[in-house]
Design a protein around this motif. Structure first.
Motif, PDB file in Angstrom:
ATOM      1  N   TYR A 295     -11.297   2.404   3.476  1.00  0.00           N
ATOM      2  CA  TYR A 295     -10.700   2.380   4.805  1.00  0.00           C
ATOM      3  C   TYR A 295      -9.526   3.355   4.862  1.00  0.00           C
ATOM      4  O   TYR A 295      -8.738   3.458   3.915  1.00  0.00           O
ATOM      5  CB  TYR A 295     -10.207   0.972   5.166  1.00  0.00           C
TER       6      TYR A 295
ATOM      7  N   THR B 165      -7.704   2.385  12.132  1.00  0.00           N
ATOM      8  CA  THR B 165      -8.238   2.113  10.796  1.00  0.00           C
ATOM      9  C   THR B 165      -9.722   2.456  10.833  1.00  0.00           C
ATOM     10  O   THR B 165     -10.468   1.905  11.643  1.00  0.00           O
ATOM     11  CB  THR B 165      -8.053   0.644  10.386  1.00  0.00           C
TER      12      THR B 165
ATOM     13  N   CYS C 127      -2.889   5.793   4.789  1.00  0.00           N
ATOM     14  CA  CYS C 127      -3.094   4.843   3.703  1.00  0.00           C
ATOM     15  C   CYS C 127      -4.584   4.720   3.431  1.00  0.00           C
ATOM     16  O   CYS C 127      -5.390   4.561   4.359  1.00  0.00           O
ATOM     17  CB  CYS C 127      -2.504   3.479   4.068  1.00  0.00           C
ATOM     18  N   ASP C 128      -4.940   4.807   2.150  1.00  0.00           N
ATOM     19  CA  ASP C 128      -6.335   4.678   1.732  1.00  0.00           C
ATOM     20  C   ASP C 128      -6.527   3.289   1.125  1.00  0.00           C
ATOM     21  O   ASP C 128      -6.081   3.016   0.014  1.00  0.00           O
ATOM     22  CB  ASP C 128      -6.664   5.771   0.713  1.00  0.00           C
ATOM     23  N   TYR C 129      -7.193   2.385   1.888  1.00  0.00           N
ATOM     24  CA  TYR C 129      -7.409   1.022   1.422  1.00  0.00           C
ATOM     25  C   TYR C 129      -8.673   0.953   0.573  1.00  0.00           C
ATOM     26  O   TYR C 129      -9.785   1.153   1.082  1.00  0.00           O
ATOM     27  CB  TYR C 129      -7.581   0.054   2.601  1.00  0.00           C
ATOM     28  N   GLU C 130      -8.520   0.670  -0.698  1.00  0.00           N
ATOM     29  CA  GLU C 130      -9.650   0.398  -1.585  1.00  0.00           C
ATOM     30  C   GLU C 130     -10.726   1.478  -1.515  1.00  0.00           C
ATOM     31  O   GLU C 130     -11.915   1.208  -1.696  1.00  0.00           O
ATOM     32  CB  GLU C 130     -10.271  -0.973  -1.243  1.00  0.00           C
TER      33      GLU C 130
ATOM     34  N   ASN D  34       0.829  -1.201   0.000  1.00  0.00           N
ATOM     35  CA  ASN D  34       0.000   0.000   0.000  1.00  0.00           C
ATOM     36  C   ASN D  34       0.867   1.255   0.000  1.00  0.00           C
ATOM     37  O   ASN D  34       1.907   1.317   0.671  1.00  0.00           O
ATOM     38  CB  ASN D  34      -0.903   0.011   1.240  1.00  0.00           C
TER      39      ASN D  34
END
Length: 441
Positions: free
Chosen positions: A334, A354, A328-331, A313
């Motif tokens: 999140y 998170t 961090c931008d998850y998908e 990521n």
């Protein structure tokens, strides 16, 4: 004759007796109030001019006045400048501005900080301002207020670079830049700086405070869109009101030996006396680098910090509280955050949280942490507050917010965006008033 005289004297004595009987005592009902109360004479007070002419208001020592004023909000101080020349000198002095800023910074941050938003509203681009105290309280509806655009005929492409001690840096690529304090409504257009590359160039900026030299500084890095490696690096000093050339960090950027050259990306983030940038590859495929590049405003030296290892990521540099952080931008669903607890120590990276947020929304850093550990996240026109203690999430409604393009958190302050000449004159005036007061004692 004698009988007539005796009769006349008897009539006179009877009249005198009747007259005495008819006379009432001094405390009789005729001298009393109709309701039985005694009449009293009204007190004779002197006129107002005589009454107050002899009263003297004791003069408070300047130190006590400074102590009281330094604990008031900026808006009150702006009004109190009209009280007297001595108060103007106190409130405008550099010493007072620093004391007031220090006290404000040590209060609950949500009580002294605002969120500034730039976005489309109605017929054009507008700045919106909202006190953070209203967002974190339990009020049902909050309102964002329109701010007057700092300059006329400004381009919609203007960007919010960052804030420091109440000053906000606005920039329009390489054409112009502004220092603006929205609290005191003062703005300064920085001296024009034209890079050597007049075409195909783009600029990244950074803004912060050099505590060692007591100076606010702006860093401008001008790159070439094409294949050229030419980079121009300049630094502006508010004290000297001028730009100077500074060595660039090319060697540190490309010290890893990678075949792809790296460039600084985004706006420089001011933490711990240094500006921090993300790095990106300069090839056809743009990727975020694994390092953070820093520039010390005091000694003008470059350095490198490693990001935490979080799989594949990409991490973006940011700030949470007063600590350097990465996000961090998850998908696009999140948001994860890590904080460097001990500055400069790679092993001190700690994951903080998170948060899940609605899909399809765009995040707009910076993020804000309140004194109670609640975290404010802004995406679009929505404000979300995350409680790190019980992991709960709540949303706060803000009217007149408009669509958001850029956001920034700033503190209320008296810091002036102009050079120090005016504050130096205020200090001299204050010293004159002090000496005059001491001589009159």
């Amino acid at each position: 004759m004698e009988s007539e005289r005796d009769e006349a004297s008897n009539r006179h004595s009877k009249r005198s007796k009747c007259t005495k009987r008819a006379q009432l005592p001094s405390n009789s009902a005729s001298n009393q109030h109709p309701k039985g109360r005694k009449r009293t004479k009204r007190a004779q007070y002197p006129s107002n001019s005589v009454q107050y002419s002899n009263l003297k208001i004791p003069a408070l020592p300047p130190e006590l006045i400074t102590e009281i004023l330094s604990r008031l909000p900026v808006k009150s101080l702006l009004q109190f400048r009209s009280v007297s020349k001595s108060w103007v000198a106190i409130i405008s002095s550099p010493e007072f501005i620093k004391i007031h800023l220090s006290l404000s910074a040590n209060k609950n941050k949500e009580d002294t900080h605002h969120i500034l938003k730039l976005g489309l509203s109605g017929s054009g681009w507008k700045f919106k301002d909202c006190p953070l105290s209203s967002l974190f309280c339990d009020s049902v509806v909050n309102e964002a207020f329109d701010l007057v655009y700092p300059i006329k005929n400004a381009s919609k492409d203007i960007s919010i670079v960052g804030s420091c001690n109440g000053l906000i840096l606005l920039a329009h690529y390489s054409e112009y830049s502004l220092l603006w304090n929205p609290t005191i409504r003062k703005c300064k257009k920085l001296p024009e700086f034209k890079p050597r590359l007049k075409k195909n160039n783009y600029a990244v900026y950074g803004f912060g405070y050099d505590e060692f030299h007591d100076d606010y500084k702006v860093v401008g890095i001008f790159n070439n869109y094409g294949g050229s490696d030419y980079v121009e690096f300049k630094m502006y000093s508010l004290k000297s009101d001028s730009w100077t050339s500074v060595d660039y960090c090319g060697e540190i950027l490309n010290a890893s030996g990678s075949s792809q050259k790296m460039k600084l990306d985004g706006w420089g983030l001011f933490v711990n006396g240094k500006l921090h940038w993300d790095t990106i590859t300069s090839g056809p495929v743009v990727r975020t680098g694994k390092n953070i590049i820093s520039f010390d405003l005091a000694n003008e030296k470059w350095d490198k910090l490693e990001k935490p290892l979080v799989g594949k990521n990409e991490l973006c540099v940011g700030m949470l509280g007063s600590d350097l952080s990465v996000f961090c931008d998850y998908e696009e669903s999140y948001l994860g955050a890590w904080v460097m607890k001990e500055y400069g120590v790679k092993e001190s990276w700690v994951k903080m949280f998170t948060i899940e947020y609605p899909k399809g929304q765009s995040l707009y850093p910076p993020f804000f942490m309140s004194s109670k550990g609640e975290i404010l996240v802004v995406f679009g026109s929505t404000f979300m507050i995350y409680n790190s203690k019980d992991h709960s999430v709540r949303y706060t409604n803000v009217t007149n917010s408009g669509d958001c393009s850029l956001t920034e958190i700033y503190i209320e302050s008296l810091v002036c965006p102009f050079s120090t000449e005016g504050t130096e004159n205020a200090t001299k005036e204050r010293k004159k008033l002090r000496s005059k007061q001491s001589s009159n004692k």
